[in-house]
Design an enzyme around this catalytic site. Sequence first.
Site, PDB file in Angstrom:
ATOM      1  N   CYS A 104       7.448  -5.362  -4.969  1.00 42.96           N
ATOM      2  CA  CYS A 104       7.890  -3.996  -4.659  1.00 42.96           C
ATOM      3  C   CYS A 104       9.260  -3.938  -3.993  1.00 42.96           C
ATOM      4  CB  CYS A 104       6.852  -3.290  -3.781  1.00 42.96           C
ATOM      5  SG  CYS A 104       5.369  -2.880  -4.710  1.00 42.96           S
ATOM      6  N   HIS A 136      10.141   2.886   0.169  1.00 49.16           N
ATOM      7  CA  HIS A 136       9.269   2.498  -0.938  1.00 49.16           C
ATOM      8  C   HIS A 136       8.006   3.358  -0.883  1.00 49.16           C
ATOM      9  CE1 HIS A 136       6.996   0.308  -3.794  1.00 49.16           C
ATOM     10  NE2 HIS A 136       6.165  -0.219  -2.912  1.00 49.16           N
ATOM     11  N   ASN A 152       2.654   4.587  -6.879  1.00 45.83           N
ATOM     12  CA  ASN A 152       3.530   3.451  -6.575  1.00 45.83           C
ATOM     13  C   ASN A 152       4.040   2.855  -7.892  1.00 45.83           C
ATOM     14  OD1 ASN A 152       4.711   1.042  -5.837  1.00 45.83           O
ATOM     15  ND2 ASN A 152       3.024   0.349  -4.534  1.00 45.83           N
TER      16      ASN A 152
HETATM   17  O1  UT7 Z   1       3.659  -1.645  -2.698  1.00 46.85           O
HETATM   18  C1  UT7 Z   1       3.296  -2.945  -2.331  1.00 46.85           C
HETATM   19  C2  UT7 Z   1       2.658  -2.982  -1.011  1.00 46.85           C
HETATM   20  N1  UT7 Z   1       1.368  -2.336  -1.049  1.00 46.85           N
HETATM   21  C3  UT7 Z   1       1.012  -1.548  -0.044  1.00 46.85           C
HETATM   22  O2  UT7 Z   1       1.781  -1.307   0.844  1.00 46.85           O
HETATM   23  C4  UT7 Z   1      -0.411  -1.027  -0.051  1.00 46.85           C
HETATM   24  C5  UT7 Z   1      -0.994  -1.126   1.322  1.00 46.85           C
HETATM   25  N2  UT7 Z   1      -2.371  -0.726   1.392  1.00 46.85           N
HETATM   26  C6  UT7 Z   1      -2.813   0.559   1.251  1.00 46.85           C
HETATM   27  O3  UT7 Z   1      -2.042   1.426   0.943  1.00 46.85           O
HETATM   28  C7  UT7 Z   1      -4.232   0.857   1.582  1.00 46.85           C
HETATM   29  O4  UT7 Z   1      -4.830  -0.264   2.197  1.00 46.85           O
HETATM   30  C8  UT7 Z   1      -5.108   1.298   0.367  1.00 46.85           C
HETATM   31  C9  UT7 Z   1      -4.668   2.654  -0.110  1.00 46.85           C
HETATM   32  C10 UT7 Z   1      -4.977   0.267  -0.742  1.00 46.85           C
HETATM   33  C11 UT7 Z   1      -6.568   1.400   0.787  1.00 46.85           C
HETATM   34  O5  UT7 Z   1      -6.690   2.293   1.881  1.00 46.85           O
HETATM   35  P1  UT7 Z   1      -7.486   1.867   3.202  1.00 46.85           P
HETATM   36  O6  UT7 Z   1      -7.457   3.019   4.105  1.00 46.85           O
HETATM   37  O7  UT7 Z   1      -6.882   0.578   3.697  1.00 46.85           O
HETATM   38  O8  UT7 Z   1      -8.936   1.657   2.664  1.00 46.85           O
HETATM   39  P2  UT7 Z   1      -9.856   0.353   2.759  1.00 46.85           P
HETATM   40  O9  UT7 Z   1      -9.417  -0.665   1.769  1.00 46.85           O
HETATM   41  O10 UT7 Z   1      -9.984  -0.057   4.192  1.00 46.85           O
HETATM   42  O11 UT7 Z   1     -11.236   0.960   2.281  1.00 46.85           O
HETATM   43  C12 UT7 Z   1     -11.956   1.930   3.074  1.00 46.85           C
HETATM   44  C13 UT7 Z   1     -13.206   2.335   2.331  1.00 46.85           C
HETATM   45  C14 UT7 Z   1     -14.038   1.139   1.846  1.00 46.85           C
HETATM   46  O12 UT7 Z   1     -15.389   1.479   1.937  1.00 46.85           O
HETATM   47  P3  UT7 Z   1     -16.284   0.989   3.187  1.00 46.85           P
HETATM   48  O13 UT7 Z   1     -16.205  -0.515   3.142  1.00 46.85           O
HETATM   49  O14 UT7 Z   1     -15.625   1.558   4.402  1.00 46.85           O
HETATM   50  O15 UT7 Z   1     -17.623   1.554   2.872  1.00 46.85           O
HETATM   51  C15 UT7 Z   1     -13.639   1.016   0.399  1.00 46.85           C
HETATM   52  O16 UT7 Z   1     -14.639   0.416  -0.381  1.00 46.85           O
HETATM   53  O17 UT7 Z   1     -12.865   3.079   1.156  1.00 46.85           O
HETATM   54  C16 UT7 Z   1     -13.460   2.462   0.006  1.00 46.85           C
HETATM   55  N3  UT7 Z   1     -12.566   2.637  -1.124  1.00 46.85           N
HETATM   56  C17 UT7 Z   1     -12.557   3.745  -1.886  1.00 46.85           C
HETATM   57  N4  UT7 Z   1     -13.286   4.884  -1.846  1.00 46.85           N
HETATM   58  C18 UT7 Z   1     -13.013   5.827  -2.771  1.00 46.85           C
HETATM   59  C19 UT7 Z   1     -11.622   1.792  -1.582  1.00 46.85           C
HETATM   60  N5  UT7 Z   1     -10.981   2.339  -2.644  1.00 46.85           N
HETATM   61  C20 UT7 Z   1     -11.541   3.549  -2.850  1.00 46.85           C
HETATM   62  C21 UT7 Z   1     -11.323   4.563  -3.775  1.00 46.85           C
HETATM   63  N6  UT7 Z   1     -12.066   5.688  -3.700  1.00 46.85           N
HETATM   64  N7  UT7 Z   1     -10.364   4.476  -4.738  1.00 46.85           N
END
Ligand code: UT7
EC number: 2.3.1.180
Length: 331
Positions: free
Chosen positions: A116, A256, A286
Amino acid sequence: MKKTAAAITAVGGYVPEFVLSNKVLETMVDTNDEWITTRTGIKERRILKEENAGTSYMAIKAAEDLLQKRGIDASEIDFVLVATATPDMPVASTAAYVASEIGAVNAFAYDLQAACSSFLYGMSTAASYIESGRYKKVLVIGADKMSSIIDYTDRTTCIIFGDGAGAVLFEPNEEGLGLQDEYLRSDGIGRQFLKIDAGGSILPASEETIKNKQHYVFQDGKSVFKFAVSNMADVSALIMERNNLTKDDVQWLAPHQANKRIIDATANRMGLEAEKVLVNIDRYGNTTSATLPLLLYDYEKQLKKGDNIIFAAFGGGFTWGSIYLKWAYNS
Ligand code: UT7
């Protein structure tokens, strides 16, 4: 003698017509519009559907848009850099093909891959060639067909990424405009958190890797988020400090577009009001290497000659950094 800086003198862009909305994603994986919007800021993204069309398809369109707006012939271009994490093919240079297709017959061309951060690093490369006096017209294209490496049954990644391309032209400037400073970083600790396991030299593609879906992007989102949020804010604050810029001196932040929460955290650390922050993640998601040039493409009319812009990016590797640039024209 006046110092030669590298200024952006034209911008072009292209996004595919097909819109993949959160509502449609709800029918594909276990997710919902509310979760995607609050966790990422994304409402929809564009997907390239044309058959047999790769990243170069979008890169060519963005470059042609730029050439037409700038009113120059492609034969004047010295160097074409394609910043991408999704080249048309693993070996043949995508940039070489793009340069030939747009008619940049006097240019040499190569790809730059830094996930990225590819476009941010590409800006630095282009600026170095201009500042040294070696080349006069450098075309930097940030383009990615992320849909080609995303598993649309994996809700943790398929909601994030989109396809698109943006292009900028760098030319010498003796008025003090253009790239002023940069702070680029990397740390190999990051490669476990955001990667494609198979298809490279460690684990070549095989029936087994296909079966295990190892040719798709894997992301440990939480870990990447933690690193991204602190590092992008740190480098942006650092580049302001070392150039004695207060928040009132900065007209725009071009961050970004990975997650709206990371963008907000960076703007907060810099003390910038929301009106100064370029955002299009809601419409494109993204787009990896295309986020920064597409911001310039979308906001071009609002950018004024002399405006101070801070660019910031964070990506796989890890790779990240910040660039301070003075905008060079009114459109
Ligand atoms: O561009 C390159 C660099 N990349 C980045 O900068 C991305 C950085 N990361 C992020 O933007 C975020 O971590 C994400 C958007 C990918 C995920 O958001 P998060 O707030 O970190 O969510 P999480 O991975 O901690 O997941 C929270 C919950 C989980 O459920 P439990 O374990 O709390 O029951 C996931 O299973 O949300 C669940 N979950 C979803 N729920 C509905 C994960 N993906 C989804 C989804 N829809 N698409």
